[in-house]
Design a protein around this motif. Structure first.
Motif, PDB file in Angstrom:
ATOM      1  N   ASN A   1      -0.605   5.912  14.246  1.00  0.00           N
ATOM      2  CA  ASN A   1       0.564   4.914  14.845  1.00  0.00           C
ATOM      3  C   ASN A   1       2.032   4.752  14.073  1.00  0.00           C
ATOM      4  O   ASN A   1       2.988   4.852  14.949  1.00  0.00           O
ATOM      5  CB  ASN A   1      -0.233   3.469  15.210  1.00  0.00           C
ATOM      6  N   HIS A   2       2.055   4.836  13.053  1.00  0.00           N
ATOM      7  CA  HIS A   2       3.126   4.476  12.184  1.00  0.00           C
ATOM      8  C   HIS A   2       3.988   5.944  12.107  1.00  0.00           C
ATOM      9  O   HIS A   2       5.063   5.967  12.024  1.00  0.00           O
ATOM     10  CB  HIS A   2       3.068   4.038  10.814  1.00  0.00           C
ATOM     11  N   ARG A   3       3.108   6.935  12.114  1.00  0.00           N
ATOM     12  CA  ARG A   3       3.941   8.189  12.199  1.00  0.00           C
ATOM     13  C   ARG A   3       4.525   8.449  13.590  1.00  0.00           C
ATOM     14  O   ARG A   3       5.786   8.869  13.551  1.00  0.00           O
ATOM     15  CB  ARG A   3       2.712   9.337  11.932  1.00  0.00           C
ATOM     16  N   ASP A   4       3.892   8.161  14.430  1.00  0.00           N
ATOM     17  CA  ASP A   4       4.650   8.203  15.719  1.00  0.00           C
ATOM     18  C   ASP A   4       5.892   7.224  15.780  1.00  0.00           C
ATOM     19  O   ASP A   4       6.714   7.846  16.631  1.00  0.00           O
ATOM     20  CB  ASP A   4       3.479   7.715  17.026  1.00  0.00           C
TER      21      ASP A   4
ATOM     22  N   LEU B   1       4.118  10.252   4.103  1.00  0.00           N
ATOM     23  CA  LEU B   1       2.944  10.093   3.223  1.00  0.00           C
ATOM     24  C   LEU B   1       2.385   8.618   3.387  1.00  0.00           C
ATOM     25  O   LEU B   1       2.860   7.561   3.092  1.00  0.00           O
ATOM     26  CB  LEU B   1       3.552  10.379   1.861  1.00  0.00           C
ATOM     27  N   GLY B   2       0.885   8.892   3.632  1.00  0.00           N
ATOM     28  CA  GLY B   2      -0.005   7.522   3.533  1.00  0.00           C
ATOM     29  C   GLY B   2       0.340   6.736   4.947  1.00  0.00           C
ATOM     30  O   GLY B   2      -0.201   5.883   5.002  1.00  0.00           O
TER      31      GLY B   2
ATOM     32  N   SER C   1       0.911  -0.995  -0.006  1.00  0.00           N
ATOM     33  CA  SER C   1      -0.104  -0.012   0.100  1.00  0.00           C
ATOM     34  C   SER C   1       0.942   1.147  -0.075  1.00  0.00           C
ATOM     35  O   SER C   1       2.041   1.027   0.016  1.00  0.00           O
ATOM     36  CB  SER C   1      -0.695  -0.050   1.250  1.00  0.00           C
ATOM     37  N   THR C   2       0.239   2.231  -0.297  1.00  0.00           N
ATOM     38  CA  THR C   2       1.046   3.649  -0.236  1.00  0.00           C
ATOM     39  C   THR C   2       1.863   3.879   1.173  1.00  0.00           C
ATOM     40  O   THR C   2       2.882   4.254   1.282  1.00  0.00           O
ATOM     41  CB  THR C   2       0.191   4.853  -0.375  1.00  0.00           C
TER      42      THR C   2
END
Length: 287
Positions: free
Chosen positions: A164-167, A159-160, A132-133
Motif C-alpha cells: 500500500n505504501h509503495r503504491d 525499501l521496507g 521501523s525500516t
C-alpha cells in the motif's frame, strides 16, 4: 528555453585498486523521470553520491547547467538526494528533521510535508530512531518530495515499504512531478515496479554504463531469438549478440537491432525492461 540538465562527464571513482565507476558519462534533464538501474554494488549509489558531493570522484566532472557542482552550494541546493542510509541524527523527531531540511532548502514546503505524513500515517513527533525500516524510508521520501528542489534523487525508495505504501509513493511522485516538472532519478534494482513510470533508462553494471537513453528506444533496439542451439548459433553469425544463454539443447540470444530473415523454427520476441536488464547484466550461459 531548454531544460536544466545535470551532466556527469567521464566519472572515475577508485577505492584503493578497485574501481567503483569507470568512465561514466550521463545526462539528467529537468522535466523527465529516469530509472538508474543496476544490481547491488553496480555503482548506482556511488554515482548519485558523487553528483551530490557526498563522495568525491577520482577524476571527471559533474555540472548543472554548465556550473561545476564540486563544492558549489548554490547549485547543490537545486538537488535533493534521498540516500539508502540515514543522514540525520537518529535522536531527531520527524518534525525536527522537517525544520532542519527547510533551513537548507528555501523551497521546502512544510505544509506539504505534513500532509504527506498524514497520508502515510507517520507521527511527526516520533523520533527517527523509533521508526521501523519502512517508516524510516517514508520519512526520507517525504523530505525529498517536499524539498522543492529541481532534481530529486531516490536511492532504493521502496525499501521496507508494504504494498500500500509503495503504491502511495508512486502515485504521489507522479503527482509531484506533474506539478513541478522536476527532474527525477529512481535508483533501484526492482525494475518491474517502475517500468511504466520511467521515461529514460540508465543501466549500470560493474561501474560501467551499459545502456542509456529513452526507455522506448532501448526496448525497441534489441530482440530475442529462441530455438534449437544449432539454429540460434547459425542465425547469430555476423550479428551483434549482446547475450547468449543455453538450457540443454535450447538457446536464447539477445541481439541488437531489428529481426531480419528469421528462419522457421526460431521464436522472436521483444523483451520488456526487466528482460533487457537481465540480458545486459546477467552472466552468460554456456557458449
Amino acid at each position: 528555453m531548454s531544460n536544466s540538465v545535470i551532466k556527469a562527464d567521464n566519472i572515475i571513482k577508485k577505492y584503493g585498486r578497485n574501481y567503483a565507476l569507470v568512465g561514466v558519462s550521463v545526462e539528467i534533464e529537468k522535466g523527465r523521470i529516469y530509472g538508474l538501474l543496476g544490481r547491488n554494488g553496480a555503482g548506482k549509489s556511488t554515482l548519485m553520491n558523487i553528483i551530490t558531493n557526498r563522495v568525491f570522484a577520482t577524476s571527471g566532472r559533474c555540472t548543472l547547467d554548465g556550473e561545476d557542482l564540486l563544492e558549489n552550494d548554490k547549485a547543490l541546493n537545486r538537488i535533493y538526494a534521498m540516500s539508502e542510509s540515514v543522514t540525520m541524527p537518529a535522536g531527531l523527531t520527524f518534525k525536527q528533521a522537517v525544520n532542519i531540511t527547510a533551513d537548507f532548502y528555501g523551497g521546502f514546503d512544510k505544509d506539504y510535508a505534513y500532509s504527506l505524513a498524514e497520508k502515510f500515517k507517520l507521527d511527526p513527533k516520533k523520533r527517527l530512531s523509533a521508526l521501523s525500516t519502512g517508516y524510516l524510508t517514508v520519512s526520507k521520501l517525504i523530505l525529498t518530495l517536499a524539498s522543492g528542489a529541481d532534481f530529486l534523487f531516490f536511492d532504493e525508495p521502496v525499501l521496507g515499504l508494504d504494498a500500500n505504501h509503495r503504491d502511495l509513493f508512486y502515485r504521489l511522485l507522479v503527482e509531484r512531478f506533474a506539478e513541478t516538472q522536476c527532474g527525477v532519478v529512481i535508483s533501484t534494482h526492482l525494475i518491474e515496479e517502475c517500468e511504466n513510470l520511467v521515461e529514460d533508462v540508465i543501466i549500470i553494471d560493474k561501474g560501467k554504463v551499459l545502456a542509456a537513453g529513452k526507455t522506448e528506444d532501448i526496448l525497441t533496439d534489441g530482440y530475442s531469438v529462441t530455438g534449437a542451439k544449432s539454429l540460434v548459433s547459425a542465425y547469430c553469425q555476423n550479428k551483434e549478440v549482446l547475450c547468449m544463454k543455453n538450457i540443454g539443447t535450447i538457446s536464447s540470444a539477445y541481439l541488437k537491432g531489428t529481426p531480419e530473415n528469421v528462419p522457421e523454427g526460431l521464436e522472436v520476441s521483444r523483451p520488456d525492461l526487466q528482460q533487457v536488464f537481465i540480458n545486459l547484466t546477467g552472466e552468460e550461459g554456456e557458449q
